[in-house]
Design a protein around this motif. Structure first.
Motif, PDB file in Angstrom:
ATOM      1  N   LEU A  58       5.308   2.815  -5.256  1.00  0.00           N
ATOM      2  CA  LEU A  58       6.248   3.611  -4.482  1.00  0.00           C
ATOM      3  C   LEU A  58       5.756   3.801  -3.049  1.00  0.00           C
ATOM      4  O   LEU A  58       6.553   3.791  -2.099  1.00  0.00           O
ATOM      5  CB  LEU A  58       6.468   4.967  -5.149  1.00  0.00           C
ATOM      6  N   GLY A  59       4.440   3.969  -2.894  1.00  0.00           N
ATOM      7  CA  GLY A  59       3.889   4.135  -1.555  1.00  0.00           C
ATOM      8  C   GLY A  59       4.072   2.907  -0.698  1.00  0.00           C
ATOM      9  O   GLY A  59       4.356   3.005   0.505  1.00  0.00           O
ATOM     10  N   LEU A  60       3.945   1.713  -1.305  1.00  0.00           N
ATOM     11  CA  LEU A  60       4.171   0.485  -0.558  1.00  0.00           C
ATOM     12  C   LEU A  60       5.636   0.368  -0.145  1.00  0.00           C
ATOM     13  O   LEU A  60       5.939  -0.061   0.976  1.00  0.00           O
ATOM     14  CB  LEU A  60       3.766  -0.722  -1.399  1.00  0.00           C
ATOM     15  N   LEU A  61       6.536   0.768  -1.033  1.00  0.00           N
ATOM     16  CA  LEU A  61       7.961   0.753  -0.680  1.00  0.00           C
ATOM     17  C   LEU A  61       8.245   1.716   0.470  1.00  0.00           C
ATOM     18  O   LEU A  61       9.026   1.400   1.381  1.00  0.00           O
ATOM     19  CB  LEU A  61       8.800   1.126  -1.903  1.00  0.00           C
ATOM     20  N   VAL A  62       7.605   2.881   0.444  1.00  0.00           N
ATOM     21  CA  VAL A  62       7.774   3.841   1.535  1.00  0.00           C
ATOM     22  C   VAL A  62       7.236   3.260   2.835  1.00  0.00           C
ATOM     23  O   VAL A  62       7.869   3.364   3.898  1.00  0.00           O
ATOM     24  CB  VAL A  62       7.062   5.170   1.202  1.00  0.00           C
ATOM     25  N   ALA A  63       6.055   2.622   2.774  1.00  0.00           N
ATOM     26  CA  ALA A  63       5.457   2.034   3.973  1.00  0.00           C
ATOM     27  C   ALA A  63       6.341   0.928   4.540  1.00  0.00           C
ATOM     28  O   ALA A  63       6.531   0.834   5.764  1.00  0.00           O
ATOM     29  CB  ALA A  63       4.066   1.484   3.643  1.00  0.00           C
ATOM     30  N   VAL A  64       6.895   0.086   3.675  1.00  0.00           N
ATOM     31  CA  VAL A  64       7.776  -0.994   4.137  1.00  0.00           C
ATOM     32  C   VAL A  64       9.051  -0.407   4.748  1.00  0.00           C
ATOM     33  O   VAL A  64       9.523  -0.879   5.795  1.00  0.00           O
ATOM     34  CB  VAL A  64       8.119  -1.942   2.973  1.00  0.00           C
ATOM     35  N   CYS A 122      -0.206   2.957   5.664  1.00  0.00           N
ATOM     36  CA  CYS A 122       0.106   1.537   5.489  1.00  0.00           C
ATOM     37  C   CYS A 122       1.289   1.012   6.297  1.00  0.00           C
ATOM     38  O   CYS A 122       1.545  -0.195   6.265  1.00  0.00           O
ATOM     39  CB  CYS A 122       0.392   1.270   4.001  1.00  0.00           C
ATOM     40  N   PHE A 123       2.015   1.871   7.020  1.00  0.00           N
ATOM     41  CA  PHE A 123       3.231   1.373   7.657  1.00  0.00           C
ATOM     42  C   PHE A 123       2.949   0.479   8.861  1.00  0.00           C
ATOM     43  O   PHE A 123       3.730  -0.417   9.173  1.00  0.00           O
ATOM     44  CB  PHE A 123       4.118   2.550   8.085  1.00  0.00           C
TER      45      PHE A 123
END
Length: 252
Positions: A58-64, A122-123
């Motif tokens: 979920l964090g990677l999706l938020v960053a993307v 990560c963004f």
């Protein structure tokens, strides 16, 4: 095969170094002790892994999502390019350990502040390559579309966005490792007792002098990052087959 041989050589040297008493096992456990922990503590490791894996995904999706939104905004707006982009660069020098307590104070202990922490960590690797790809679109092609009467929205959707897609996925691949690190930092800063994730488990295991379990959690984190990297490679092959990763990459 080469990577496996190198890994086996490193593990063999590590095992020999530990057996010869090069360092206290409480500081650096031998590989076989870590393997035993992976087996004997599989229940607690799995329970915490599921928490961390959800946060990482979920964090990677938020960053993307954050990175893509900012890249498009900066691409379309000259004001954002001049006023916002320098601030984004400067934000990367702010230690996340300063921001994390504020997010926990404002939003409480839960998954939301953790996802924001991961997104903030990560963004940036998503913003930079995506923005560069949007700027590198062939100007002659853009002129041709304008000549044919294409609107700004049509030009973006049919030319600029597809051209930037490989860069967006590459940015996500770069962010994989930092996503795992961000999730661990978030868990260490806001987790409660119980299954608070592998980051919390590492802190707890070290406090209990169970270093082998802490290293076992790290091994799982490494495996998680490798799997996510491989999945993003597969995603790039499916969505942008014209930019298939080179065969020499770590994950084919």
């Amino acid at each position: 095969m080469i990577a496996a041989a190198v890994l086996l050589a490193l593990l063999g040297g590590w095992e020999l170094y530990s057996d010869l008493g090069g360092v206290d096992p409480l500081i650096l456990p031998a590989p076989h002790e870590i393997a035993f922990s992976l087996w004997n503590d599989s229940g607690v490791l799995w329970a915490n892994f599921t928490v961390t894996a959800r946060e990482v995904l979920l964090g990677l999706l938020v960053a993307v999502a954050i990175g893509l939104t900012l890249a498009v905004l900066i691409h379309f707006s000259r004001f954002a390019r001049r006023g916002l982009y320098p601030l984004l660069v400067g934000s990367q020098a702010v230690p996340i350990v300063i921001v994390a307590p504020l997010l926990v104070t404002w939003l409480g202990i839960g998954i939301v502040p953790k996802l924001l922490i991961v997104g903030l960590v990560c963004f940036f690797p998503v913003v930079v390559p995506t923005l560069d790809a949007l700027r590198r679109v062939d100007p002659d092609l853009l002129k041709l579309l304008r000549t044919l009467g294409a609107s700004r929205r049509q030009t973006f959707l049919r030319v600029e966005a597809p051209s930037a897609l490989p860069a967006l996925i590459s940015g996500a691949r770069i962010s994989v490792a930092t996503t795992v690190i961000g999730a661990v930092l978030a868990e260490q800063g806001s987790a409660t007792e119980g299954t608070g994730g592998l980051g919390h488990l590492i802190v707890y295991a070290n406090a209990q002098l169970d270093t082998a379990q802490a290293y076992a959690a790290v091994v799982i984190l490494i495996a998680l990052a490798l799997v996510m990297f491989a999945l993003l490679n597969l995603t790039q092959r499916r969505l942008a087959p014209w930019t298939r990763p080179a065969r020499e990459e770590l994950i084919a």
